[in-house]
Scaffold this motif. Structure first.
Motif, short mmCIF file in Angstrom:
data_model
loop_
_atom_site.label_atom_id
_atom_site.label_comp_id
_atom_site.label_asym_id
_atom_site.label_seq_id
_atom_site.Cartn_x
_atom_site.Cartn_y
_atom_site.Cartn_z
N ALA A 167 -7.13 111.03 -12.68
CA ALA A 167 -7.85 109.83 -13.12
C ALA A 167 -7.99 109.81 -14.63
O ALA A 167 -7.72 108.79 -15.29
N GLU A 200 -7.97 100.63 -15.53
CA GLU A 200 -8.04 102.10 -15.54
C GLU A 200 -9.49 102.58 -15.63
O GLU A 200 -9.87 103.58 -14.99
N LEU A 202 -11.14 102.12 -12.14
CA LEU A 202 -10.65 103.11 -11.18
C LEU A 202 -11.15 104.52 -11.51
O LEU A 202 -11.44 105.30 -10.60
N THR A 203 -11.28 104.83 -12.79
CA THR A 203 -11.80 106.14 -13.17
C THR A 203 -13.26 106.29 -12.75
O THR A 203 -13.67 107.34 -12.24
N LEU A 243 -14.70 104.74 -10.25
CA LEU A 243 -14.70 104.86 -8.79
C LEU A 243 -14.28 106.27 -8.35
O LEU A 243 -14.86 106.84 -7.42
N ALA A 244 -13.28 106.82 -9.03
CA ALA A 244 -12.85 108.17 -8.68
C ALA A 244 -13.94 109.20 -8.94
O ALA A 244 -14.16 110.12 -8.14
N THR A 285 -16.90 108.49 -6.23
CA THR A 285 -16.63 108.77 -4.82
C THR A 285 -15.97 110.13 -4.60
O THR A 285 -16.05 110.68 -3.50
N GLY A 339 -7.57 109.33 -3.74
CA GLY A 339 -6.78 108.11 -3.82
C GLY A 339 -7.05 107.31 -5.07
O GLY A 339 -6.13 106.80 -5.72
N PHE A 340 -8.33 107.19 -5.43
CA PHE A 340 -8.68 106.48 -6.67
C PHE A 340 -8.13 107.21 -7.89
O PHE A 340 -7.70 106.57 -8.86
N ALA A 341 -8.17 108.54 -7.87
CA ALA A 341 -7.69 109.31 -9.01
C ALA A 341 -6.20 109.08 -9.24
O ALA A 341 -5.75 108.81 -10.36
N ALA A 375 -4.44 106.60 -8.05
CA ALA A 375 -4.23 105.18 -8.35
C ALA A 375 -4.44 104.91 -9.85
O ALA A 375 -3.72 104.12 -10.45
N THR A 376 -5.42 105.58 -10.44
CA THR A 376 -5.65 105.43 -11.88
C THR A 376 -4.44 105.89 -12.67
O THR A 376 -4.04 105.24 -13.65
#
Length: 532
Positions: free
Chosen positions: A412, A475, A478-479, A481-482, A485, A489-491, A493-494
């Motif tokens: 992330a 970015e 998403l960071t 969210l990573a 949580t 997946g978020f990491a 995805a970032t």
């Protein structure tokens, strides 16, 4: 003769203020700032009158040592700026060396720093108003400290005088001055934290050591008298006096050498010729490759660019110290601002080329005369930066996770850093092709206040930062969210969004910046000539 040199210094200062109204404004602002600092210092010195002797000694020794050290280091940073009483200018006049020494020492106190220092040292006598003998020691210590500040400053100025004729030396010393400035804030935070957590013993021990050195001996002697250790006070005053005599002897030798060989300055050996083509030898033989090779040469040899290369490696250190000094000091290194070092470094590097056309100044005419296409110019400058920025940002981003041994959020943060870097380079490619801002001219100090439309410069810088924040918003979200949580997946995805979206914005910025440069190249050059 001493009085004549003082009058000469005042006359030169007055004429300089008359010639430039902005210099007068600068002196007034500097005087107000110096008076404000002096007022705070005097209030503190009066307050120290009511505290126990050991505490007052610790504070004065630490502050006094910094004062003496500051006077010694200032000529290195400001070498070549104040040459109003350059010794070489007196070589043709039969002035006795002793009178010239005294005159230059007295002239060294003329100015905001000298006056404020003298008044602050005089204020230390208020702190030690605890008996006749203590006051006498304080007065003598203040006089010795003031003389040591001035003489040490002149000695260092004389030593670097020959080197100061080299622009490379001036550039390196001024750039390296960034290091203590960057660590000043974190250092104060660590000191305050150490005192707050019962670390006063270490601070007192440091002051005790400095009290036996030329830096702090003059400030420690009154405390020794106040506690009945008269012999120790005499020894510390002798240490200061011996250091003063040694510095005066060194300054006398350097001054005599400058008077005997006034033409030696700047007449040394010519620099060794450079061999090879440097980056031009291995870059592709294309217009974009030639621009990239020239940009890499700028990054290595132009101090206006090199400043960024000095700042970026220091950023993770500063953020790590800030994390240790804050509320995250007892937790993991991944808590606090330290993990953001890669993203912050990416922003600094990406935004550093937002004024690259302005840095070119009138040399930009070569691009117009050679008919370089705008996209080739933009691509070459971006490629030169990314060549070292990509590995540097990746390494800086990985450092906190390597220290913590926890790599869960690394994708992330790496995606965020790459997104900021690639998007920022694309944005800078557009901004520098559309706007010219006031920057130091080639050959000038990177810290010089440039003349020009400062309002436009501030608007361009502020608008660019806001625009980059919008471009990197995916970015950033998403960071967050990573981190919130902990989902892998978020990491990942970032990381994907940072590479793909950042790459797309980079390509778009190169193309759009190239079209702007093709459309308004003459206007860009005209604005550069006006700024100059």
């Amino acid at each position: 003769m001493v009085a004549h040199l003082i009058r000469l210094k005042l006359t030169l200062l007055r004429n300089g203020l008359r010639r430039s109204p902005w210099q007068l404004v600068g002196v007034i602002i500097g005087a107000l700032y110096g008076l404000w600092i002096l007022a705070l210092a005097l209030v503190g010195l009066v307050a120290l009158r009511a505290v126990p002797v050991p505490i007052a000694e610790t504070v004065l020794v630490l502050a006094g040592s910094l004062l003496v050290l500051g006077w010694a280091l200032t000529p290195i940073v400001l070498s070549g700026i104040d040459l109003t009483l350059d010794p070489a200018r007196f070589a043709l006049y039969p002035i006795p060396l002793r009178q010239l020494l005294l005159g230059q020492a007295a002239a060294g106190l003329i100015g905001v720093p000298g006056v404020c220092t003298a008044l602050a040292l005089a204020g230390t006598t208020v702190t030690w108003a605890r008996g006749g003998l203590v006051v006498a020691a304080a007065v003598l210590g203040a006089l010795l400290a003031l003389a040591l500040c001035v003489v040490t400053s002149r000695l260092v100025a004389s030593i670097v005088a020959e080197l100061a004729s080299s622009r490379r030396f001036r550039d390196v010393t001024r750039i390296l001055f960034i290091v203590p400035i960057m660590f000043l804030g974190p250092g104060i935070s660590l000191l305050a934290r150490g005192i707050g957590e019962g670390g006063t013993t270490a601070v007192s021990q440091a002051a005790a050591v400095l009290g036996w050195t030329p830096l702090g001996a003059a400030f420690s002697a009154p405390a020794a008298v106040a506690e009945g250790r008269v012999g120790e006070a005499a020894a510390k005053l002798l240490i200061t006096a011996a250091a003063l005599v040694l510095a005066a002897w060194g300054w006398s030798w350097a001054l005599a050498r400058a008077l005997e060989n006034p033409g030696s300055r700047g007449s040394g050996r010519s620099p060794a010729p450079r061999r090879g083509l440097g980056a031009f030898g291995w870059m592709p033989a294309t217009p974009a490759g030639a621009v990239a090779a020239r940009a890499l040469t700028y990054w290595i040899r132009d101090p206006r660019y090199t400043t960024g290369l000095i700042v970026v490696p220091l950023l993770p250190v500063v953020l790590f110290v800030a994390s240790r000094a804050g509320r995250h000091s007892s937790g993991s290194v991944l808590e606090g601002p330290f993990p953001l070092a890669g993203a912050i470094s990416a922003f600094v590097l990406a935004w550093s080329i937002s004024a690259d056309v302005s840095y070119d100044s009138t040399a930009f005419s070569m691009h117009l005369a050679a008919g370089v296409r705008g996209w080739a110019d933009r691509l070459g400058r971006a490629a030169a930066l990314l060549l070292f920025a990509l590995p540097a940002v990746a390494l800086i981003t990985a450092l906190p996770f390597a220290l913590a041994g926890d790599w869960a959020l690394f994708p992330a943060l790496l995606g965020l850093a790459l997104g900021v870097l690639l998007s920022g380079v694309g944005l800078s490619s557009v901004v520098s092709a559309r706007y010219t801002v006031a920057v130091p001219l080639p050959g000038e100090s990177p810290f010089k206040k440039p003349a020009g439309n400062s309002a436009q410069t501030l608007l361009v810088q502020f608008g660019g930062v806001v625009a980059l924040g919008i471009l990197a918003a995916p970015e950033i979200v998403l960071t967050v969210l990573a981190a919130a949580t902990g989902a892998a997946g978020f990491a990942w995805a970032t990381l994907g969004v940072g590479v793909l979206l950042g790459g797309a914005l980079l390509a778009a910025g190169v193309l759009l910046g190239g079209r702007l440069m093709d459309a308004r190249g003459p206007e860009l050059y005209s604005s550069l000539v006006r700024v100059r």
